[in-house]
Design an enzyme around this catalytic site. Structure first.
Site, PDB file in Angstrom:
ATOM      1  CE  LYS A 147      -2.692   2.096   4.900  1.00  0.00           C
ATOM      2  NZ  LYS A 147      -2.492   1.226   3.776  1.00  0.00           N
ATOM      3  CB  SER A 150      -0.951   0.025   1.197  1.00  0.00           C
ATOM      4  OG  SER A 150      -0.254   0.244   2.397  1.00  0.00           O
TER       5      SER A 150
END
Length: 193
Positions: free
Chosen positions: A90, A49
């Site tokens: 993230k 990701s």
């Protein structure tokens, strides 16, 4: 009698030496535990990701003290406890009070376009469509701005990232710390942005 006194002295010296080494080891283990638990901890990137910035299997150091004295900045890479009882890594996109939107693969914060140069390599790989689909906070979560005490996070590999578009805004209390240093593999050693 003299030999017995020498024997006793040698035994005392060995006991003292053993005790000194034991204390040194206890202090070393104690310091290592304090550093790991309160200051820094390693993390392994799990998944794709954050590609191309971070690769699956990269090992990084998480700075756990930075947010004890301050708050995240936009574009910081953070590690946080996700709803699935897992830690996610993230990038912070929206800060408290921000209006976050995407249109035509362009990030808008409070109506102003912001560049994201870390996405350029991923955008070049795309043959058709956009890396990031259009959205607004209102469309996703029926909120106008990122609430106080929360951040909006996204992975750099936007098409394959489970982030605030899916899990919602992230409470700052769930953030473990920030990370920007890869220590393994050796060919990736260094800071990332």
């Amino acid at each position: 009698m003299n030999a017995r006194r020498q024997q006793h002295g040698t035994n005392e010296k060995k006991k003292n030496e053993f005790w000194e080494w034991s204390k040194a080891l206890l202090i070393a283990f104690g310091l290592a535990w304090i550093i790991r638990y309160f200051l820094f901890t390693p993390i392994v990137v799990d998944g794709e990701s954050m590609m191309p910035t971070l690769e699956d299997g990269d090992r990084m150091i998480v700075n756990k003290i930075g947010y004890e004295v301050g708050e995240p900045d936009r574009f910081d890479i953070v590690v946080f406890h996700a709803p699935e009882k897992k830690d996610y890594i993230k990038r912070v996109i929206g800060l408290p009070g921000d209006r976050v939107a995407y249109k035509n693969d362009q990030l808008y914060i409070n109506g102003e376009p912001l560049p994201e140069p870390y996405l350029d390599p991923k955008k070049e790989e795309i043959n058709e469509g956009t890396l990031t689909e259009d959205f607004t906070l209102e469309e996703l979560w029926q909120i106008e701005v990122v609430p106080e005490g929360y951040v909006f996070v996204m992975g750099d590999n936007r098409r394959y990232s489970k982030d605030s578009r899916i899990i919602g805004v992230v409470s700052m209390e769930e953030i473990i710390g920030s990370t920007s240093f890869i220590f393994w593999p050796p060919n990736e050693l260094g800071l990332v942005e």
